[in-house]
Design a protein around this motif. Structure first.
Motif, PDB file in Angstrom:
ATOM      1  N   VAL A 223       0.862  -1.183   0.000  1.00 27.34           N
ATOM      2  CA  VAL A 223       0.000   0.000   0.000  1.00 27.34           C
ATOM      3  C   VAL A 223       0.894   1.226   0.000  1.00 27.34           C
ATOM      4  O   VAL A 223       1.802   1.341   0.827  1.00 27.34           O
ATOM      5  CB  VAL A 223      -0.924   0.021   1.237  1.00 27.34           C
ATOM      6  N   ARG A 224       0.642   2.144  -0.944  1.00 27.85           N
ATOM      7  CA  ARG A 224       1.452   3.356  -1.045  1.00 27.85           C
ATOM      8  C   ARG A 224       0.561   4.585  -1.159  1.00 27.85           C
ATOM      9  O   ARG A 224      -0.486   4.541  -1.798  1.00 27.85           O
ATOM     10  CB  ARG A 224       2.351   3.308  -2.280  1.00 27.85           C
ATOM     11  N   LEU A 225       1.008   5.653  -0.556  1.00 31.69           N
ATOM     12  CA  LEU A 225       0.407   6.968  -0.772  1.00 31.69           C
ATOM     13  C   LEU A 225       1.130   7.547  -1.974  1.00 31.69           C
ATOM     14  O   LEU A 225       2.330   7.796  -1.925  1.00 31.69           O
ATOM     15  CB  LEU A 225       0.603   7.851   0.461  1.00 31.69           C
ATOM     16  N   VAL A 226       0.427   7.720  -3.100  1.00 35.56           N
ATOM     17  CA  VAL A 226       1.097   8.142  -4.326  1.00 35.56           C
ATOM     18  C   VAL A 226       0.912   9.619  -4.652  1.00 35.56           C
ATOM     19  O   VAL A 226       1.695  10.186  -5.403  1.00 35.56           O
ATOM     20  CB  VAL A 226       0.653   7.285  -5.537  1.00 35.56           C
ATOM     21  N   LYS A 227      -0.122  10.256  -4.054  1.00 38.10           N
ATOM     22  CA  LYS A 227      -0.349  11.652  -4.399  1.00 38.10           C
ATOM     23  C   LYS A 227      -1.202  12.323  -3.326  1.00 38.10           C
ATOM     24  O   LYS A 227      -2.075  11.700  -2.733  1.00 38.10           O
ATOM     25  CB  LYS A 227      -1.069  11.737  -5.746  1.00 38.10           C
ATOM     26  N   VAL A 228      -0.913  13.587  -3.083  1.00 40.67           N
ATOM     27  CA  VAL A 228      -1.724  14.414  -2.191  1.00 40.67           C
ATOM     28  C   VAL A 228      -2.137  15.642  -2.995  1.00 40.67           C
ATOM     29  O   VAL A 228      -1.285  16.393  -3.465  1.00 40.67           O
ATOM     30  CB  VAL A 228      -0.937  14.856  -0.938  1.00 40.67           C
ATOM     31  N   ASP A 229      -3.436  15.814  -3.184  1.00 43.47           N
ATOM     32  CA  ASP A 229      -3.956  16.986  -3.892  1.00 43.47           C
ATOM     33  C   ASP A 229      -4.629  17.920  -2.901  1.00 43.47           C
ATOM     34  O   ASP A 229      -5.434  17.478  -2.075  1.00 43.47           O
ATOM     35  CB  ASP A 229      -5.002  16.580  -4.947  1.00 43.47           C
TER      36      ASP A 229
ATOM     37  N   SER B 192      -6.018   1.801  -7.662  1.00 46.86           N
ATOM     38  CA  SER B 192      -5.821   3.109  -7.036  1.00 46.86           C
ATOM     39  C   SER B 192      -7.169   3.653  -6.609  1.00 46.86           C
ATOM     40  O   SER B 192      -8.174   3.434  -7.287  1.00 46.86           O
ATOM     41  CB  SER B 192      -5.163   4.083  -8.015  1.00 46.86           C
ATOM     42  N   PHE B 193      -7.182   4.362  -5.491  1.00 45.99           N
ATOM     43  CA  PHE B 193      -8.424   4.953  -5.005  1.00 45.99           C
ATOM     44  C   PHE B 193      -8.117   6.224  -4.232  1.00 45.99           C
ATOM     45  O   PHE B 193      -7.018   6.400  -3.704  1.00 45.99           O
ATOM     46  CB  PHE B 193      -9.223   3.959  -4.159  1.00 45.99           C
ATOM     47  N   ASP B 194      -9.098   7.113  -4.200  1.00 46.22           N
ATOM     48  CA  ASP B 194      -8.949   8.406  -3.540  1.00 46.22           C
ATOM     49  C   ASP B 194      -9.713   8.434  -2.227  1.00 46.22           C
ATOM     50  O   ASP B 194     -10.798   7.861  -2.116  1.00 46.22           O
ATOM     51  CB  ASP B 194      -9.479   9.527  -4.438  1.00 46.22           C
ATOM     52  N   VAL B 195      -9.132   9.123  -1.257  1.00 49.44           N
ATOM     53  CA  VAL B 195      -9.768   9.314   0.043  1.00 49.44           C
ATOM     54  C   VAL B 195      -9.822  10.816   0.317  1.00 49.44           C
ATOM     55  O   VAL B 195      -8.778  11.461   0.402  1.00 49.44           O
ATOM     56  CB  VAL B 195      -8.969   8.600   1.159  1.00 49.44           C
ATOM     57  N   PRO B 196     -11.030  11.382   0.436  1.00 53.27           N
ATOM     58  CA  PRO B 196     -11.131  12.797   0.773  1.00 53.27           C
ATOM     59  C   PRO B 196     -10.805  13.016   2.255  1.00 53.27           C
ATOM     60  O   PRO B 196     -11.195  12.217   3.107  1.00 53.27           O
ATOM     61  CB  PRO B 196     -12.588  13.145   0.467  1.00 53.27           C
TER      62      PRO B 196
END
Length: 165
Positions: free
Chosen positions: A39-45, A104-108
């Motif tokens: 599991v990786r954190l690939v991006k922070v927007d 890949s999935f996004d978490v608000p």
């Protein structure tokens, strides 16, 4: 009457053995054949940043090294940026990661960094200097016989890449 009872008994035993053999297949997930997903954190927007509240989207990627698909039931996480807790929360999104594949999935995320403003401004004074981050949490996998996969990652970000000119 005798044949009907025999038929029901044979059918019951067949169903029982079918369930047992199905559970034996699941035990490979629980035992040594199962490899933990990466599991990786690939991006922070940054979605919106105001003085008292900030909205981010964290993009995660899960790589499944197993030969079977991996159902995921959620994610608990804590993200620290330069020893400051940036975000903490839980995502209950369900999805399946294909065998030997990734998803890949996004978490608000919503946070308030006001009390840490001085530390953040100090870290941003040198936009080319890397800032360490730490991601910790666990991924809930499986359906009936699920397990939690703990994760811990450390890395660095270059703040100058995220600051608009």
């Amino acid at each position: 009457m005798f044949y009907q009872a025999q038929t029901i008994r044979i059918l019951s035993l067949s169903i029982f053995f079918g369930l047992i053999s199905g559970l034996a297949g699941c035990s490979s997930w629980i035992s040594g054949d199962f490899k933990d997903p990466e599991v990786r954190l690939v991006k922070v927007d940054v979605v919106r940043a105001k003085l008292l509240e900030q909205h981010f989207t964290l993009r995660f990627r899960i790589d499944n090294p197993n030969n079977v698909s991996l159902p995921v039931r959620g994610l608990e996480y804590v993200v620290h940026l330069n020893q400051v807790k940036l975000a903490e929360g839980e995502s209950d999104v369900w999805f399946t990661v294909p065998a030997r594949g990734h998803h890949s999935f996004d978490v608000p995320v919503r946070t308030n960094l006001w009390r840490h403003l001085r530390q953040i401004v100090k870290a941003l004074e040198k936009p080319d200097k890397p800032i360490p981050y730490r991601l910790q949490g666990k991924v809930k996998t499986g359906l009936m016989f699920g397990r939690s996969v703990h994760m811990s990652r450390n890395g660095e970000i270059i703040p100058g890449k995220f600051i608009p000119e």
